[in-house]
Design a protein around this motif. Structure first.
Motif, short mmCIF file in Angstrom:
data_model
loop_
_atom_site.label_atom_id
_atom_site.label_comp_id
_atom_site.label_asym_id
_atom_site.label_seq_id
_atom_site.Cartn_x
_atom_site.Cartn_y
_atom_site.Cartn_z
N PRO A 195 0.99 -1.31 0.08
CA PRO A 195 0.02 0.18 0.19
C PRO A 195 0.95 1.19 -0.23
CG PRO A 195 0.00 -0.93 1.99
CD PRO A 195 0.11 -2.27 1.36
N PRO A 196 0.35 2.51 -0.69
CA PRO A 196 1.48 3.86 -0.36
C PRO A 196 1.52 4.25 1.05
CG PRO A 196 -1.09 3.76 -1.67
CD PRO A 196 -1.04 2.92 -1.13
N SER A 197 2.70 4.30 1.11
CA SER A 197 3.74 4.63 2.39
C SER A 197 3.31 6.42 2.64
CB SER A 197 4.97 5.10 1.46
OG SER A 197 5.82 5.63 1.65
N ASP A 198 2.32 6.97 1.89
CA ASP A 198 1.89 8.53 2.03
C ASP A 198 0.40 8.33 3.43
OD1 ASP A 198 0.84 10.68 1.65
OD2 ASP A 198 0.28 11.38 0.33
N THR A 204 -3.98 2.55 3.96
CA THR A 204 -4.38 1.23 5.09
C THR A 204 -5.10 0.30 4.43
OG1 THR A 204 -7.35 2.47 5.07
CG2 THR A 204 -5.24 3.34 6.40
N GLY A 205 -5.22 0.05 2.80
CA GLY A 205 -5.17 -1.26 2.28
C GLY A 205 -4.56 -2.21 1.94
N LEU A 238 -12.56 -0.15 0.58
CA LEU A 238 -11.48 -0.34 0.30
C LEU A 238 -10.61 -1.77 -0.28
CD1 LEU A 238 -9.19 1.19 -0.01
CD2 LEU A 238 -8.52 1.24 2.31
N CYS A 239 -10.98 -2.37 0.64
CA CYS A 239 -10.24 -3.94 0.27
C CYS A 239 -10.19 -4.17 -0.91
CB CYS A 239 -10.90 -4.99 0.82
SG CYS A 239 -9.93 -6.79 0.68
N ARG A 240 -11.97 -4.20 -1.50
CA ARG A 240 -11.85 -5.07 -3.28
C ARG A 240 -12.29 -3.65 -3.88
NH1 ARG A 240 -16.02 -8.76 -3.07
NH2 ARG A 240 -17.30 -8.39 -4.84
N ASP A 241 -11.86 -2.52 -3.84
CA ASP A 241 -11.45 -1.91 -4.69
C ASP A 241 -9.71 -1.88 -4.66
OD1 ASP A 241 -13.60 -0.23 -4.92
OD2 ASP A 241 -12.94 1.86 -3.49
N VAL A 242 -8.80 -2.16 -3.92
CA VAL A 242 -7.60 -2.53 -4.36
C VAL A 242 -7.76 -3.77 -4.63
CG1 VAL A 242 -5.48 -3.09 -2.93
CG2 VAL A 242 -6.70 -1.29 -2.06
N TYR A 243 -8.12 -4.84 -4.48
CA TYR A 243 -8.15 -6.68 -5.34
C TYR A 243 -8.71 -5.78 -6.69
CZ TYR A 243 -6.19 -8.84 -1.70
OH TYR A 243 -4.88 -9.29 -0.43
#
Length: 227
Positions: A152-155, A162-163, A195-200
């Motif tokens: 996940p992004p470090s920013d 948080t994903g 968020l989890c589903r967006d990432v996957y």
């Protein structure tokens, strides 16, 4: 006449003892040197960078139907873009009747569209569309010769920070000029947050297992793609 209990050693015995002592010191020194060299070699091997076989530009084509099929097969049909978003990516086919609420690809051009993924040596990742425009960016890691991880992004201000991380396995063919990815989805995907589903959903489209990716030589790359 008084004779001491401890007699003076014979000259030959003294020479022999001295020779043995010298050999012992020499052997100890040699062993210590070999141990130090072995330790240095072990440290050097541990610090050696893993050869990253993905470095470079990889290109494949996709269609609207492919896009939709991938997300449906992954159980992420709710992440299928809108018809208007597909028009923006693939273009509208004016010869068709128009939008169909049951078919997000109705009225969309069927011609395959090229897409590039670029893996830089420093761990940076980028994606480009068929016009050479950068559409995505991030970082990746290659823990071994068949796995890639997008953390996940470090920013902390990035909504995706948080994903979950996205992991995929890859394998080469055609003398390492072609690669296919297989994204790893969680067993409880149905219980994932939005968020989890967006990432996957992004991971499924970014890796796109339905079609192979072909290595792009420097002369065929877009400006700015050099890895």
């Amino acid at each position: 006449m008084y004779h001491p209990v401890i007699r003076k050693p014979d000259l030959r015995v003294g020479l022999l003892m001295g020779l043995l002592l010298g050999l012992s010191l020499l052997l100890l020194s040699a062993c210590g040197g070999q141990g130090g060299q072995g330790e240095k070699e072990a440290k050097a091997a541990a610090n050696k960078e893993i050869d990253n076989p993905l470095v470079g530009t990889w290109r494949r084509t996709r269609t609207c139907d492919d896009y939709v099929s991938q997300l449906r097969q992954a159980g992420l049909a709710d992440k299928i873009p809108s018809h208007q978003e597909f028009v923006g990516e693939f273009g509208a086919d004016n010869t068709q009747s128009g939008q169909d609420p049951d078919d997000p690809c109705a009225g969309i051009k069927e011609a395959p569209v090229a897409h590039d993924n670029v893996f830089y040596k420093n761990g940076r990742f980028a994606a480009l569309d068929e016009n050479g425009e950068f559409t995505d960016a991030g970082h990746y890691k290659v823990p071994n010769d068949h796995t890639i991880v997008w953390p996940p992004p470090s920013d902390p201000t990035d909504p995706w920070s948080t994903g979950p991380a996205v992991t995929a396995h890859f394998n080469f063919s055609n003398d390492h000029d072609t690669v296919k990815f297989d994204v790893v989805l969680p067993d409880n995907l149905d219980e994932c947050s939005q968020l989890c589903r967006d990432v996957y959903g992004w991971g499924v489209i970014a890796t796109y297992s339905e079609r192979p990716w072909n290595h792009v030589p420097p002369e065929d790359q877009w400006p700015g793609e050099a890895s």
